[in-house]
Design a protein around this motif. Sequence first.
Motif, PDB file in Angstrom:
ATOM      1  N   ASN A 168       0.806  -1.223   0.000  1.00 55.98           N
ATOM      2  CA  ASN A 168       0.000   0.000   0.000  1.00 55.98           C
ATOM      3  C   ASN A 168       0.838   1.272   0.000  1.00 55.98           C
ATOM      4  O   ASN A 168       0.303   2.371   0.036  1.00 55.98           O
ATOM      5  N   GLY A 169       2.171   1.124  -0.038  1.00 56.37           N
ATOM      6  CA  GLY A 169       3.056   2.286  -0.084  1.00 56.37           C
ATOM      7  C   GLY A 169       3.721   2.617   1.236  1.00 56.37           C
ATOM      8  O   GLY A 169       4.615   3.458   1.281  1.00 56.37           O
ATOM      9  N   PHE A 170       3.306   1.969   2.332  1.00 54.07           N
ATOM     10  CA  PHE A 170       3.935   2.244   3.619  1.00 54.07           C
ATOM     11  C   PHE A 170       5.393   1.788   3.582  1.00 54.07           C
ATOM     12  O   PHE A 170       5.701   0.689   3.143  1.00 54.07           O
ATOM     13  N   ARG A 171       6.296   2.642   4.066  1.00 50.85           N
ATOM     14  CA  ARG A 171       7.708   2.316   4.167  1.00 50.85           C
ATOM     15  C   ARG A 171       8.271   2.957   5.426  1.00 50.85           C
ATOM     16  O   ARG A 171       7.968   4.108   5.737  1.00 50.85           O
ATOM     17  N   VAL A 172       9.112   2.212   6.127  1.00 50.55           N
ATOM     18  CA  VAL A 172       9.877   2.768   7.231  1.00 50.55           C
ATOM     19  C   VAL A 172      11.181   1.981   7.317  1.00 50.55           C
ATOM     20  O   VAL A 172      11.212   0.780   7.075  1.00 50.55           O
ATOM     21  N   MET A 173      12.250   2.684   7.611  1.00 56.42           N
ATOM     22  CA  MET A 173      13.553   2.050   7.779  1.00 56.42           C
ATOM     23  C   MET A 173      14.038   2.324   9.199  1.00 56.42           C
ATOM     24  O   MET A 173      13.586   3.272   9.840  1.00 56.42           O
ATOM     25  N   ALA A 174      14.972   1.493   9.678  1.00 58.33           N
ATOM     26  CA  ALA A 174      15.499   1.693  11.022  1.00 58.33           C
ATOM     27  C   ALA A 174      16.855   1.025  11.166  1.00 58.33           C
ATOM     28  O   ALA A 174      17.187   0.106  10.416  1.00 58.33           O
ATOM     29  N   TYR A 175      17.607   1.508  12.153  1.00 58.87           N
ATOM     30  CA  TYR A 175      18.833   0.825  12.530  1.00 58.87           C
ATOM     31  C   TYR A 175      19.154   1.114  13.981  1.00 58.87           C
ATOM     32  O   TYR A 175      18.586   2.011  14.596  1.00 58.87           O
ATOM     33  N   ASP A 176      20.068   0.305  14.517  1.00 57.72           N
ATOM     34  CA  ASP A 176      20.553   0.488  15.887  1.00 57.72           C
ATOM     35  C   ASP A 176      21.864   1.254  15.842  1.00 57.72           C
ATOM     36  O   ASP A 176      22.859   0.777  15.274  1.00 57.72           O
ATOM     37  N   VAL A 177      21.881   2.430  16.446  1.00 60.55           N
ATOM     38  CA  VAL A 177      23.100   3.220  16.530  1.00 60.55           C
ATOM     39  C   VAL A 177      24.074   2.464  17.440  1.00 60.55           C
ATOM     40  O   VAL A 177      23.720   2.103  18.566  1.00 60.55           O
ATOM     41  N   PRO A 178      25.291   2.203  16.972  1.00 63.44           N
ATOM     42  CA  PRO A 178      26.246   1.464  17.811  1.00 63.44           C
ATOM     43  C   PRO A 178      26.665   2.288  19.032  1.00 63.44           C
ATOM     44  O   PRO A 178      26.623   3.522  19.006  1.00 63.44           O
ATOM     45  N   ALA A 179      27.059   1.597  20.074  1.00 62.97           N
ATOM     46  CA  ALA A 179      27.453   2.251  21.327  1.00 62.97           C
ATOM     47  C   ALA A 179      28.634   3.197  21.143  1.00 62.97           C
ATOM     48  O   ALA A 179      28.804   4.135  21.926  1.00 62.97           O
ATOM     49  N   SER A 180      29.416   2.990  20.106  1.00 61.76           N
ATOM     50  CA  SER A 180      30.583   3.853  19.861  1.00 61.76           C
ATOM     51  C   SER A 180      30.191   5.239  19.344  1.00 61.76           C
ATOM     52  O   SER A 180      31.016   6.139  19.307  1.00 61.76           O
ATOM     53  N   ARG A 181      28.928   5.406  18.938  1.00 62.65           N
ATOM     54  CA  ARG A 181      28.447   6.694  18.440  1.00 62.65           C
ATOM     55  C   ARG A 181      27.482   7.317  19.424  1.00 62.65           C
ATOM     56  O   ARG A 181      26.643   6.624  19.995  1.00 62.65           O
ATOM     57  N   PRO A 182      27.557   8.629  19.606  1.00 61.26           N
ATOM     58  CA  PRO A 182      26.578   9.274  20.490  1.00 61.26           C
ATOM     59  C   PRO A 182      25.190   9.205  19.862  1.00 61.26           C
ATOM     60  O   PRO A 182      25.041   9.238  18.642  1.00 61.26           O
ATOM     61  N   TRP A 183      24.179   9.083  20.716  1.00 61.27           N
ATOM     62  CA  TRP A 183      22.804   9.048  20.245  1.00 61.27           C
ATOM     63  C   TRP A 183      21.883   9.477  21.358  1.00 61.27           C
ATOM     64  O   TRP A 183      22.032   9.073  22.510  1.00 61.27           O
ATOM     65  N   SER A 184      20.936  10.307  21.021  1.00 60.20           N
ATOM     66  CA  SER A 184      19.908  10.734  21.955  1.00 60.20           C
ATOM     67  C   SER A 184      18.613  10.854  21.183  1.00 60.20           C
ATOM     68  O   SER A 184      18.569  11.491  20.127  1.00 60.20           O
ATOM     69  N   GLN A 185      17.561  10.258  21.707  1.00 56.21           N
ATOM     70  CA  GLN A 185      16.267  10.345  21.042  1.00 56.21           C
ATOM     71  C   GLN A 185      15.723  11.759  21.103  1.00 56.21           C
ATOM     72  O   GLN A 185      14.990  12.181  20.216  1.00 56.21           O
ATOM     73  N   GLY A 186      16.078  12.501  22.121  1.00 54.64           N
ATOM     74  CA  GLY A 186      15.630  13.890  22.225  1.00 54.64           C
ATOM     75  C   GLY A 186      14.151  13.997  22.546  1.00 54.64           C
ATOM     76  O   GLY A 186      13.465  13.013  22.781  1.00 54.64           O
ATOM     77  N   ASP A 187      13.650  15.201  22.542  1.00 52.36           N
ATOM     78  CA  ASP A 187      12.241  15.478  22.802  1.00 52.36           C
ATOM     79  C   ASP A 187      11.550  15.833  21.491  1.00 52.36           C
ATOM     80  O   ASP A 187      11.794  16.898  20.925  1.00 52.36           O
ATOM     81  N   ASP A 188      10.705  14.938  20.999  1.00 50.31           N
ATOM     82  CA  ASP A 188       9.949  15.156  19.769  1.00 50.31           C
ATOM     83  C   ASP A 188      10.816  15.646  18.602  1.00 50.31           C
ATOM     84  O   ASP A 188      10.511  16.671  17.985  1.00 50.31           O
ATOM     85  N   PRO A 189      11.895  14.915  18.253  1.00 46.81           N
ATOM     86  CA  PRO A 189      12.735  15.374  17.151  1.00 46.81           C
ATOM     87  C   PRO A 189      12.034  15.269  15.795  1.00 46.81           C
ATOM     88  O   PRO A 189      12.448  15.917  14.839  1.00 46.81           O
ATOM     89  N   PHE A 190      10.985  14.470  15.703  1.00 42.23           N
ATOM     90  CA  PHE A 190      10.239  14.307  14.461  1.00 42.23           C
ATOM     91  C   PHE A 190       8.936  13.594  14.760  1.00 42.23           C
ATOM     92  O   PHE A 190       8.776  12.991  15.810  1.00 42.23           O
ATOM     93  N   PHE A 191       7.988  13.681  13.830  1.00 48.06           N
ATOM     94  CA  PHE A 191       6.772  12.877  13.842  1.00 48.06           C
ATOM     95  C   PHE A 191       6.793  12.057  12.564  1.00 48.06           C
ATOM     96  O   PHE A 191       7.233  12.541  11.528  1.00 48.06           O
ATOM     97  N   VAL A 192       6.275  10.848  12.616  1.00 45.97           N
ATOM     98  CA  VAL A 192       6.068  10.054  11.410  1.00 45.97           C
ATOM     99  C   VAL A 192       4.595  10.209  11.059  1.00 45.97           C
ATOM    100  O   VAL A 192       3.724   9.872  11.855  1.00 45.97           O
TER     101      VAL A 192
END
Length: 138
Positions: A59-83
């Motif tokens: 139907n056209g739905f697409r989403v991609m994802a990955y796991d940021v490795p521990a060696s890289r900084p990562w923060s989900q933050g507060d509402d960085p985006f909406f899908v």
Amino acid sequence: MTVNVTPHLNFRGDARTALEFYQSVFGGDLVVTTYADMGNAADPAEADLVVWGQVAAANGFRVMAYDVPASRPWSQGDDPFFVSVRGDDVEEMDAAWKRLAEGAFIVQPFGSAPWAERYGMLKDRFGVTWVLDVLGEQ
């Protein structure tokens, strides 16, 4: 020329579980490639984490994802985006809403709105904010 935009979600160890959940909500095919599959697991504890994953539905739905490795900084933050997922079939979107809402925090219940036949916003159990709507007649 055709251009498609696909949300690419970043996680810290939850990418596979999130993609499996989104597949259960929207259907489609799930493809997951791990760090081990790519031969680049710098940390053996991260070998089974997702370096690239995607759910793609007919139907056209697409989403991609990955796991940021521990060696890289990562923060989900507060509402960085909406899908945002916009459909044209109320029943299909209502069914997706009900599945996506399992374990979610409901920001705005799925219902009629002045600008849409149906609209709703929730933060799913993985911390991703989703907006689902059906525009209807304008």
